[in-house]
Design a protein around this motif. Structure first.
Motif, PDB file in Angstrom:
ATOM      1  N   ARG A   1       0.854  -1.193   0.000  1.00 29.82           N
ATOM      2  CA  ARG A   1       0.000   0.000   0.000  1.00 29.82           C
ATOM      3  C   ARG A   1       0.889   1.242   0.000  1.00 29.82           C
ATOM      4  O   ARG A   1       1.849   1.318   0.753  1.00 29.82           O
ATOM      5  CB  ARG A   1      -0.890  -0.026   1.230  1.00 29.82           C
ATOM      6  CG  ARG A   1      -2.019   0.950   1.170  1.00 29.82           C
ATOM      7  CD  ARG A   1      -2.930   0.751   2.345  1.00 29.82           C
ATOM      8  NE  ARG A   1      -3.662  -0.499   2.216  1.00 29.82           N
ATOM      9  CZ  ARG A   1      -4.973  -0.579   2.080  1.00 29.82           C
ATOM     10  NH1 ARG A   1      -5.688   0.511   2.097  1.00 29.82           N
ATOM     11  NH2 ARG A   1      -5.559  -1.736   1.955  1.00 29.82           N
TER      12      ARG A   1
ATOM     13  N   VAL B   1      -6.812   6.294 -12.797  1.00 29.82           N
ATOM     14  CA  VAL B   1      -7.226   4.924 -12.482  1.00 29.82           C
ATOM     15  C   VAL B   1      -6.719   3.965 -13.559  1.00 29.82           C
ATOM     16  O   VAL B   1      -6.246   2.861 -13.245  1.00 29.82           O
ATOM     17  CB  VAL B   1      -8.760   4.833 -12.322  1.00 29.82           C
ATOM     18  CG1 VAL B   1      -9.222   3.393 -12.247  1.00 29.82           C
ATOM     19  CG2 VAL B   1      -9.206   5.600 -11.088  1.00 29.82           C
ATOM     20  N   ASN B   2      -6.790   4.357 -14.824  1.00 31.13           N
ATOM     21  CA  ASN B   2      -6.283   3.506 -15.907  1.00 31.13           C
ATOM     22  C   ASN B   2      -4.782   3.267 -15.776  1.00 31.13           C
ATOM     23  O   ASN B   2      -4.294   2.154 -16.010  1.00 31.13           O
ATOM     24  CB  ASN B   2      -6.594   4.124 -17.268  1.00 31.13           C
ATOM     25  CG  ASN B   2      -8.066   4.033 -17.616  1.00 31.13           C
ATOM     26  OD1 ASN B   2      -8.794   3.203 -17.075  1.00 31.13           O
ATOM     27  ND2 ASN B   2      -8.512   4.909 -18.505  1.00 31.13           N
TER      28      ASN B   2
ATOM     29  N   ALA C   1      -4.201   0.793 -12.907  1.00 33.42           N
ATOM     30  CA  ALA C   1      -4.533  -0.563 -13.335  1.00 33.42           C
ATOM     31  C   ALA C   1      -3.486  -1.112 -14.303  1.00 33.42           C
ATOM     32  O   ALA C   1      -3.097  -2.285 -14.219  1.00 33.42           O
ATOM     33  CB  ALA C   1      -5.916  -0.581 -13.981  1.00 33.42           C
TER      34      ALA C   1
ATOM     35  N   GLY D   1      -1.676  -2.197 -10.148  1.00 32.52           N
ATOM     36  CA  GLY D   1      -2.119  -1.811  -8.811  1.00 32.52           C
ATOM     37  C   GLY D   1      -3.627  -1.695  -8.737  1.00 32.52           C
ATOM     38  O   GLY D   1      -4.326  -1.740  -9.744  1.00 32.52           O
ATOM     39  N   GLN D   2      -4.120  -1.559  -7.525  1.00 34.39           N
ATOM     40  CA  GLN D   2      -5.547  -1.390  -7.292  1.00 34.39           C
ATOM     41  C   GLN D   2      -5.770  -0.042  -6.615  1.00 34.39           C
ATOM     42  O   GLN D   2      -5.212   0.196  -5.535  1.00 34.39           O
ATOM     43  CB  GLN D   2      -6.087  -2.497  -6.391  1.00 34.39           C
ATOM     44  CG  GLN D   2      -5.907  -3.869  -6.958  1.00 34.39           C
ATOM     45  CD  GLN D   2      -6.200  -4.945  -5.933  1.00 34.39           C
ATOM     46  OE1 GLN D   2      -6.117  -4.711  -4.736  1.00 34.39           O
ATOM     47  NE2 GLN D   2      -6.540  -6.120  -6.427  1.00 34.39           N
ATOM     48  N   PRO D   3      -6.572   0.827  -7.212  1.00 31.34           N
ATOM     49  CA  PRO D   3      -6.857   2.099  -6.554  1.00 31.34           C
ATOM     50  C   PRO D   3      -7.722   1.862  -5.322  1.00 31.34           C
ATOM     51  O   PRO D   3      -8.766   1.238  -5.412  1.00 31.34           O
ATOM     52  CB  PRO D   3      -7.593   2.903  -7.620  1.00 31.34           C
ATOM     53  CG  PRO D   3      -8.101   1.901  -8.597  1.00 31.34           C
ATOM     54  CD  PRO D   3      -7.213   0.707  -8.508  1.00 31.34           C
ATOM     55  N   VAL D   4      -7.253   2.317  -4.167  1.00 31.28           N
ATOM     56  CA  VAL D   4      -8.011   2.155  -2.932  1.00 31.28           C
ATOM     57  C   VAL D   4      -8.929   3.352  -2.737  1.00 31.28           C
ATOM     58  O   VAL D   4     -10.128   3.204  -2.520  1.00 31.28           O
ATOM     59  CB  VAL D   4      -7.065   1.979  -1.722  1.00 31.28           C
ATOM     60  CG1 VAL D   4      -7.836   1.928  -0.428  1.00 31.28           C
ATOM     61  CG2 VAL D   4      -6.200   0.739  -1.901  1.00 31.28           C
TER      62      VAL D   4
ATOM     63  N   TRP E   1      -3.353   9.423  -4.931  1.00 35.94           N
ATOM     64  CA  TRP E   1      -4.183   8.241  -4.688  1.00 35.94           C
ATOM     65  C   TRP E   1      -3.494   7.302  -3.710  1.00 35.94           C
ATOM     66  O   TRP E   1      -2.259   7.217  -3.674  1.00 35.94           O
ATOM     67  CB  TRP E   1      -4.400   7.480  -5.993  1.00 35.94           C
ATOM     68  CG  TRP E   1      -5.394   8.121  -6.892  1.00 35.94           C
ATOM     69  CD1 TRP E   1      -5.216   9.234  -7.658  1.00 35.94           C
ATOM     70  CD2 TRP E   1      -6.731   7.692  -7.118  1.00 35.94           C
ATOM     71  NE1 TRP E   1      -6.359   9.524  -8.340  1.00 35.94           N
ATOM     72  CE2 TRP E   1      -7.302   8.590  -8.036  1.00 35.94           C
ATOM     73  CE3 TRP E   1      -7.486   6.634  -6.642  1.00 35.94           C
ATOM     74  CZ2 TRP E   1      -8.617   8.458  -8.482  1.00 35.94           C
ATOM     75  CZ3 TRP E   1      -8.785   6.503  -7.094  1.00 35.94           C
ATOM     76  CH2 TRP E   1      -9.343   7.413  -8.002  1.00 35.94           C
TER      77      TRP E   1
ATOM     78  N   VAL F   1      -2.875   3.509  -3.303  1.00 35.96           N
ATOM     79  CA  VAL F   1      -2.857   2.368  -4.209  1.00 35.96           C
ATOM     80  C   VAL F   1      -2.327   1.163  -3.461  1.00 35.96           C
ATOM     81  O   VAL F   1      -1.418   1.277  -2.633  1.00 35.96           O
ATOM     82  CB  VAL F   1      -1.964   2.671  -5.439  1.00 35.96           C
ATOM     83  CG1 VAL F   1      -1.830   1.461  -6.340  1.00 35.96           C
ATOM     84  CG2 VAL F   1      -2.500   3.865  -6.203  1.00 35.96           C
TER      85      VAL F   1
ATOM     86  N   GLY G   1      -1.182  -3.126  -3.984  1.00 35.10           N
ATOM     87  CA  GLY G   1      -0.849  -4.151  -4.957  1.00 35.10           C
ATOM     88  C   GLY G   1       0.274  -5.033  -4.471  1.00 35.10           C
ATOM     89  O   GLY G   1       1.148  -4.587  -3.727  1.00 35.10           O
TER      90      GLY G   1
ATOM     91  N   ARG H   1       2.083  -6.854  -6.714  1.00 33.06           N
ATOM     92  CA  ARG H   1       3.009  -7.052  -7.829  1.00 33.06           C
ATOM     93  C   ARG H   1       4.383  -6.524  -7.452  1.00 33.06           C
ATOM     94  O   ARG H   1       4.533  -5.365  -7.068  1.00 33.06           O
ATOM     95  CB  ARG H   1       2.485  -6.309  -9.048  1.00 33.06           C
ATOM     96  CG  ARG H   1       3.443  -6.348 -10.197  1.00 33.06           C
ATOM     97  CD  ARG H   1       2.981  -5.496 -11.349  1.00 33.06           C
ATOM     98  NE  ARG H   1       4.045  -5.479 -12.351  1.00 33.06           N
ATOM     99  CZ  ARG H   1       4.125  -4.604 -13.298  1.00 33.06           C
ATOM    100  NH1 ARG H   1       3.220  -3.672 -13.418  1.00 33.06           N
ATOM    101  NH2 ARG H   1       5.109  -4.648 -14.164  1.00 33.06           N
TER     102      ARG H   1
END
Length: 133
Positions: free
Chosen positions: A48, A63-64, A67, A71-74, A83, A85, A87, A89
């Motif tokens: 995070r 957001v794009n 992604a 990652g995942q937008p929290v 943001w 984020v 993930g 990865r």
């Protein structure tokens, strides 16, 4: 009159104060730039994090890019271009930077002890600087 200096020749103490103020601002900006650069996460960081995008980028584009980096937008923070984020990865921070992020940062070591003139801020304001969803 022979003994008085013309107004254009007299030194103006306001120019000296303005010059000192500008010099202090330049030094402060340089130190802050170095501190922000050093605070950024390493490119191989994961988990995070706060991600800073260029100002003016719309939410959909951010957001794009999150992604595309894996990652995942929290959530978005109160600053539109920042943001939270998450993930797993490996190398997420580096991938976000490759997608146009200005930087990725861990949890900010800022607390209300640094409130200064804004000491009236309540406990809810402290939540702004946490990575919890």
């Amino acid at each position: 009159m022979p003994g008085t200096a013309s107004p254009s020749r007299r030194s103006n103490p306001h120019w000296l104060a303005a010059g000192i103020g500008v010099a202090l601002l330049v030094v402060w900006l340089a130190v802050m730039a170095l501190a922000i650069r050093d605070a950024a996460l390493a490119p191989d960081a994961t988990g995070r994090m706060f991600v800073v995008f260029p100002p003016g980028l719309d939410d959909t584009a951010m957001v794009n890019r999150i992604a595309a980096a894996g990652g995942q937008p929290v959530r978005q923070t109160w600053i539109d271009s920042v943001w939270v984020v998450a993930g797993d990865r490996p190398g997420l921070a580096g991938a976000l930077k490759d997608q146009g992020a200005l930087g990725a940062y861990g949890e900010l070591p800022v607390g209300m002890q640094l409130a200064g003139c804004f000491a009236w801020a309540d406990a809810k304001v402290g939540q702004i600087f946490t990575l919890t969803p």
